[in-house]
Design an enzyme around this catalytic site. Structure first.
Site, PDB file in Angstrom:
ATOM      1  CE1 TYR A   1      -3.946  -2.140   5.277  1.00  0.00           C
ATOM      2  CE2 TYR A   1      -3.364   0.060   4.530  1.00  0.00           C
ATOM      3  CZ  TYR A   1      -3.721  -1.239   4.248  1.00  0.00           C
ATOM      4  OH  TYR A   1      -3.848  -1.645   2.941  1.00  0.00           O
TER       5      TYR A   1
ATOM      6  CE  LYS B   1      -1.722  -4.360   3.337  1.00  0.00           C
ATOM      7  NZ  LYS B   1      -2.053  -5.580   2.585  1.00  0.00           N
TER       8      LYS B   1
ATOM      9  CB  SER C   1      -0.853  -0.011   1.278  1.00  0.00           C
ATOM     10  OG  SER C   1      -1.465   1.229   1.471  1.00  0.00           O
TER      11      SER C   1
HETATM   12  N1  UFG Z   1     -12.701  11.705   2.279  1.00  0.00           N
HETATM   13  C1  UFG Z   1     -13.703  12.619   2.481  1.00  0.00           C
HETATM   14  N2  UFG Z   1     -14.926  12.162   2.881  1.00  0.00           N
HETATM   15  C2  UFG Z   1     -15.178  10.833   3.068  1.00  0.00           C
HETATM   16  C3  UFG Z   1     -14.146   9.894   2.837  1.00  0.00           C
HETATM   17  C4  UFG Z   1     -12.910  10.373   2.456  1.00  0.00           C
HETATM   18  O1  UFG Z   1     -13.517  13.821   2.325  1.00  0.00           O
HETATM   19  O2  UFG Z   1     -16.309  10.486   3.425  1.00  0.00           O
HETATM   20  C5  UFG Z   1     -11.385  12.182   1.829  1.00  0.00           C
HETATM   21  C6  UFG Z   1     -10.248  11.801   2.757  1.00  0.00           C
HETATM   22  O3  UFG Z   1     -10.096  12.753   3.774  1.00  0.00           O
HETATM   23  C7  UFG Z   1      -9.086  11.758   1.787  1.00  0.00           C
HETATM   24  C8  UFG Z   1      -9.694  11.306   0.471  1.00  0.00           C
HETATM   25  O4  UFG Z   1     -11.095  11.559   0.600  1.00  0.00           O
HETATM   26  O5  UFG Z   1      -8.576  13.034   1.614  1.00  0.00           O
HETATM   27  C9  UFG Z   1      -9.494   9.844   0.179  1.00  0.00           C
HETATM   28  O6  UFG Z   1      -9.884   9.098   1.323  1.00  0.00           O
HETATM   29  P1  UFG Z   1     -10.066   7.506   1.285  1.00  0.00           P
HETATM   30  O7  UFG Z   1     -10.516   7.096   2.653  1.00  0.00           O
HETATM   31  O8  UFG Z   1     -10.916   7.130   0.130  1.00  0.00           O
HETATM   32  O9  UFG Z   1      -8.616   6.962   0.977  1.00  0.00           O
HETATM   33  P2  UFG Z   1      -7.233   7.216   1.735  1.00  0.00           P
HETATM   34  O10 UFG Z   1      -6.384   8.019   0.810  1.00  0.00           O
HETATM   35  O11 UFG Z   1      -7.417   7.717   3.104  1.00  0.00           O
HETATM   36  O12 UFG Z   1      -6.728   5.712   1.893  1.00  0.00           O
HETATM   37  C10 UFG Z   1      -6.023   5.082   0.890  1.00  0.00           C
HETATM   38  C11 UFG Z   1      -6.244   3.579   0.956  1.00  0.00           C
HETATM   39  C12 UFG Z   1      -5.701   3.024   2.242  1.00  0.00           C
HETATM   40  C13 UFG Z   1      -4.277   3.453   2.413  1.00  0.00           C
HETATM   41  C14 UFG Z   1      -4.145   4.942   2.318  1.00  0.00           C
HETATM   42  C15 UFG Z   1      -2.694   5.373   2.358  1.00  0.00           C
HETATM   43  O13 UFG Z   1      -7.628   3.294   0.852  1.00  0.00           O
HETATM   44  O14 UFG Z   1      -5.770   1.616   2.226  1.00  0.00           O
HETATM   45  O15 UFG Z   1      -4.669   5.386   1.076  1.00  0.00           O
HETATM   46  O16 UFG Z   1      -2.621   6.680   2.785  1.00  0.00           O
HETATM   47  F1  UFG Z   1      -3.809   3.054   3.621  1.00  0.00           F
END
Ligand code: UFG
Length: 323
Positions: free
Chosen positions: A140, A144, A116
């Site tokens: 997490y 990894k 990841s």
């Molecule tokens: N976000 C929102 N509203 C929501 C959900 C997410 O604004 O309801 C924003 C988050 O703050 C972030 C972006 O959308 O800025 C993406 O969020 P996600 O939760 O979709 O994904 P992440 O980037 O947090 O997570 C991804 C992978 C994880 C991994 C991570 C590494 O899904 O498995 O990147 O940083 F660990």
């Protein structure tokens, strides 16, 4: 080629399995169905129910040897890993060590591992290359990274070929296979589901980041492109030892841009509220995918508009997920 897919009932695992079968591979799946879905299992793959933590299950699965193992099975909720880290170390690390042990003992020649972008934490450079410092900021991501290290050391000493694929933001859907997590924390499914179910609220987590529109930037990669990269990695892996490869589009999109793409794909007006930042979210996470191009000859084929279009089609057809 006979391939064992762990976590083949999950989101990326099921799409990859479908693609392996379509390409003529013989596939067996090992999944404990703790977060995967029976409905996502392709009938053409032999299914073993069970966990990597059960030696008897591994005895049964490794009664015959495989040409390759593709290892998706893991817990993957960043927030949960902060409140229950041992759940992550126990399942992700201990389970993976048991699997590596079987492969090192001759159970397979190749090992493709789902890593990841979380291994990078908050990278100082963008796009982030595989040479960037690995400084995960949550359990997490640390599980990894620990698994990458265990795999690197064992692949070198036991003489099998391993590839760690560092996914950026997987999204989209393929046919009847889509994203269905409980709880759902990811941006695109949360956004689309809120359009289908008035009881589900959607909010933007922070608009005060140091980015042009103030919302976080991520690298969204279509799940079908990810699956294609696994096939390429399986065929490429040859030399003993581990190679870590980023899988991303190489393009960053802000949360506001994703909302605009969702508006275009759905034809709906979306006027989300903004709430304070979610803790642990880096401002910008975009992959350099040069190494994947160079080694695997893999280049993503689908853009953000296609991701939203496919995800929207899947969520409309599966408003309650796979159940
Ligand atoms: N976000 C929102 N509203 C929501 C959900 C997410 O604004 O309801 C924003 C988050 O703050 C972030 C972006 O959308 O800025 C993406 O969020 P996600 O939760 O979709 O994904 P992440 O980037 O947090 O997570 C991804 C992978 C994880 C991994 C991570 C590494 O899904 O498995 O990147 O940083 F660990």
């Amino acid at each position: 080629m006979r391939v064992l897919v762990t976590g083949g009932a999950g989101y990326i695992g099921s799409v990859t399995t479908a693609q392996l079968l379509a390409a003529g591979f013989e596939v067996e799946i090992l999944d404990d169905l703790s977060s995967g879905h029976r409905a996502a299992l392709p009938p053409a793959a032999l299914f073993h129910t069970g966990s990597l933590l059960e030696p008897a299950t591994l005895d049964r699965v490794f009664a015959r040897r495989f040409d390759a193992v593709v290892h998706f099975a893991a817990h993957s909720l960043v927030g949960e890993s902060m409140t229950d880290p041992l759940k992550y170390y126990h399942n992700n690390v201990t389970g993976t060590l048991a699997l590596i042990d079987r492969v090192a003992a001759g159970g397979a020649d190749r090992f493709v591992f789902s890593s990841s972008a979380a291994v990078y934490g908050e990278p100082e450079i963008s796009p982030v290359t595989e040479q960037a410092a690995v400084v995960p900021i949550n359990p997490y991501g640390r599980t990894k990274l620990v698994m990458e290290w265990a795999l690197a050391d064992t692949a070198r000493s036991a003489g099998f070929a391993a590839v760690a694929l560092r996914y950026f933001n997987a999204a989209g859907a393929v046919g009847d296979l889509g994203e269905d997590h409980t709880p759902e924390t990811h941006l695109i499914p949360r956004l689309l589901r809120s359009l289908l179910d008035p009881e589900l609220t959607f909010a933007v987590f922070g608009d005060d980041y140091p980015t042009p529109d103030g919302t976080c930037i991520r690298d969204y990669i279509h799940v079908q492109d990810l699956a294609e990269a696994h096939l390429a990695a399986l065929l490429w892996a040859d030399a003993p030892g581990l190679t870590a490869i980023n899988l991303g589009s190489g393009h960053g999109h802000s949360v506001s841009e994703v909302i605009a793409a969702a508006t275009a794909a759905t034809g709906r007006d979306i006027a989300p509220t903004t709430v304070p930042r979610r803790s642990g979210d880096p401002a910008r996470l975009v992959a350099s995918n040069e190494l994947a191009l160079q080694l695997l000859r893999w280049r993503p084929q689908r853009d953000l508009a296609e991701i939203l279009r496919d995800a929207w089609r899947w969520h409309r057809r599966h408003p309650h997920g796979h159940s």
